[in-house]
Scaffold this active site. Sequence first.
Site, PDB file in Angstrom:
ATOM      1  CB  SER A  86       0.645  14.846  48.485  1.00 55.38           C
ATOM      2  OG  SER A  86       0.087  13.931  49.397  1.00 55.38           O
ATOM      3  CG  HIS A 190       3.156  12.995  52.978  1.00 54.20           C
ATOM      4  ND1 HIS A 190       3.293  12.019  52.008  1.00 54.20           N
ATOM      5  CD2 HIS A 190       2.180  13.837  52.543  1.00 54.20           C
ATOM      6  CE1 HIS A 190       2.445  12.289  51.017  1.00 54.20           C
ATOM      7  NE2 HIS A 190       1.762  13.370  51.322  1.00 54.20           N
TER       8      HIS A 190
END
Length: 305
Positions: A86, A190
């Site tokens: 991430s 996300h």
Amino acid sequence: MLVLVAPGQGAQTPGFLTPWLDLPGAADRLAAWSDAIGLDLVHYGTQADADAIRDTAVAQPLLVAAGLLSASALGDVTPGAVAGHSVGEITATAFAGVLSEEAALGFVRKRGLGMAEAAAVTPTGMAALLGGEPENVLPHLEKLGLTPANVNGAGQIVAAGTAEQLAALEADKPEGVRRVVALKVAGAFHTHHMAPAVAALEEAATSLEIADPRFTYVSNADGKTVASGQEIVARLVNQVSNPVRWDLCMETFKDLGATALVELCPGGTLTGLAKRAMPGVKTVALKTPADLDAARALIAEHASA
């Protein structure tokens, strides 16, 4: 073959940067970065409480700064591959020379602000599912309207969605799931909930000076290696609204012949996954400067090999 990785949001804990400030030049570097991005990294990394550093706009620059600080403390490192989970991908891009450290911190500051703004629209969050098989978990999440935002491998999937959807998941767990654990993040990262942040990052990316990576770069979009700096940055932009496939990254590490993995500060999460999914691979997590000697020894062992 040595892999260097950087953790994502949720790895931060109150005061975790305190011991790193004792390293020569560390306080000065953090102060300069703080001035450049308009955020007091020293305060948030040493004095702020858990709620303060849970703020997306704070947590993300803090994690990238910590990763870069610990990477520089390792000395000269030439890994066989680099990757980040991430927001950790931005740390990896700076380490690989795709972006300068200053550009990476400026970019992640805009990322954090954009994602925090997107998260404020609807109460959302993320939760890790402990136990269960993907063939059971993924259809169940779809039924509840949740997104498998992080498919981490080693039996770990992180679901993301609205507060109501996460409450429904807690009440109705997929077959085989023992527990649903809320994560220390302030939004459904996300997922489509982050779409407003994509436009802000697209604009921010237009002013970046971008180079191709100096090391093999593994993207957590699909676990593929990417040799173009422009493509890496494009993936960073789109990453905020698409799932992280760390399971595929670890498969690529194995395909590349990884025998060791060092996780930058605040380490622990990714080494834990590697121990379960990559048996036989040596790991070191940089949590404090006390871990540097073990990491350097592992790096030296692979450099000589």
